[in-house]
Design an enzyme around this catalytic site. Structure first.
Site, PDB file in Angstrom:
ATOM      1  CB  CYS A   8      -1.027  -0.096   1.289  1.00  0.00           C
ATOM      2  SG  CYS A   8      -0.317  -0.024   2.758  1.00  0.00           S
ATOM      3  CG  ASN A  11       4.372  -1.760   5.258  1.00  0.00           C
ATOM      4  OD1 ASN A  11       5.586  -2.109   5.670  1.00  0.00           O
ATOM      5  ND2 ASN A  11       3.414  -2.742   5.169  1.00  0.00           N
ATOM      6  CB  CYS A  13      -3.694   1.559   7.095  1.00  0.00           C
ATOM      7  SG  CYS A  13      -3.666   3.069   8.151  1.00  0.00           S
ATOM      8  NE  ARG A  14      -4.515   1.635   1.739  1.00  0.00           N
ATOM      9  CZ  ARG A  14      -4.298   2.374   0.601  1.00  0.00           C
ATOM     10  NH1 ARG A  14      -5.193   2.447  -0.263  1.00  0.00           N
ATOM     11  NH2 ARG A  14      -3.204   3.122   0.721  1.00  0.00           N
ATOM     12  CB  SER A  15       0.184  -3.568   2.747  1.00  0.00           C
ATOM     13  OG  SER A  15       1.081  -2.443   3.396  1.00  0.00           O
ATOM     14  CG  ASP A 124      -5.197   5.613   2.479  1.00  0.00           C
ATOM     15  OD1 ASP A 124      -5.324   5.399   3.581  1.00  0.00           O
ATOM     16  OD2 ASP A 124      -4.443   6.544   2.016  1.00  0.00           O
TER      17      ASP A 124
HETATM   18  P1  4NP Z   1      -1.707   2.768   4.060  1.00  0.00           P
HETATM   19  O1  4NP Z   1      -2.388   4.146   4.794  1.00  0.00           O
HETATM   20  O2  4NP Z   1      -1.528   3.121   2.667  1.00  0.00           O
HETATM   21  O3  4NP Z   1      -2.867   1.826   4.013  1.00  0.00           O
HETATM   22  O4  4NP Z   1      -0.761   2.359   5.120  1.00  0.00           O
HETATM   23  C1  4NP Z   1      -1.732   5.392   4.721  1.00  0.00           C
HETATM   24  C2  4NP Z   1      -0.898   5.641   5.720  1.00  0.00           C
HETATM   25  C3  4NP Z   1      -0.047   6.698   5.778  1.00  0.00           C
HETATM   26  C4  4NP Z   1      -0.506   7.692   4.989  1.00  0.00           C
HETATM   27  C5  4NP Z   1      -1.280   7.489   3.987  1.00  0.00           C
HETATM   28  C6  4NP Z   1      -1.881   6.416   3.777  1.00  0.00           C
HETATM   29  N1  4NP Z   1       0.252   9.075   5.261  1.00  0.00           N
HETATM   30  O5  4NP Z   1      -0.252   9.866   4.456  1.00  0.00           O
HETATM   31  O6  4NP Z   1       0.979   9.164   6.090  1.00  0.00           O
END
Ligand code: 4NP
Length: 162
Positions: A8, A11, A13-15, A124
């Site tokens: 993702c 790294n 939340c989703r992955s 997201d």
């Molecule tokens: P992920 O979510 O891609 O599912 O881990 C996010 C985590 C952090 C951020 C964006 C999306 N960020 O902007 O820091």
């Protein structure tokens, strides 16, 4: 050994959720000796950090332990190691396609379309409300079952338990 990498943006939340859920399902089917799971982010924003507490708590309530995971950024060497590199959304996939070396012979694709009737992308949840994390889990659980069935069929794996 079949190596699967979920990717993702951050790294956190989703992955990591996909990593934890899919690894649990692999173990539950007795296939931990056949399939290895990891996750990474296309960004380097959260390297070394544990998963977002909102993801960890939502996952824990469904029996998935994300606590041992730490954020890392996807690297060129991942294309040598992993056979399946699966992106959570189209933006992640586009970024991965910019990195993929010509020699990569594995599968680089979106994760959710392994299951029928799911949307293409895991939304997201980072800037949204709490139910975004439940939605991530709902999608990831269904897609993980479908991916596991696909790997079992494609690689003629024998289920030890079901
Ligand atoms: P992920 O979510 O891609 O599912 O881990 C996010 C985590 C952090 C951020 C964006 C999306 N960020 O902007 O820091």
């Amino acid at each position: 050994m079949i190596e699967v990498l979920f990717v993702c943006l951050g790294n956190i939340c989703r992955s990591p959720t996909a990593h934890g859920v899919f690894a649990e399902k692999v173990s539950a089917r007795g296939l931990a000796g056949n399939i290895r799971v990891d996750s990474a982010g296309t960004s380097g924003w959260h390297i070394g950090e544990p998963p977002d507490p909102r993801s960890s708590q939502a996952a824990a309530l469904r029996g998935y332990d994300l606590s041992g995971q730490r954020g890392r950024q996807v690297s060129a060497s991942d294309f040598d190691r992993f056979h399946y590199i699966l992106a959570m959304d189209k933006s992640n996939l586009a970024n991965l396609r910019r990195l993929v070396p010509a020699r990569f012979s594995g599968t680089l694709d979106l994760f959710l379309p392994f299951a029928n009737d799911l949307p293409a992308e895991v939304p997201d949840p980072y800037y949204g409300g709490g139910d975004g994390f439940e939605r991530v889990l709902d999608l990831v659980e269904v897609a993980s079952d479908a991916l596991l069935d696909h790997l079992i069929a494609t690689h003629s794996l024998k289920k030890v338990r079901s």
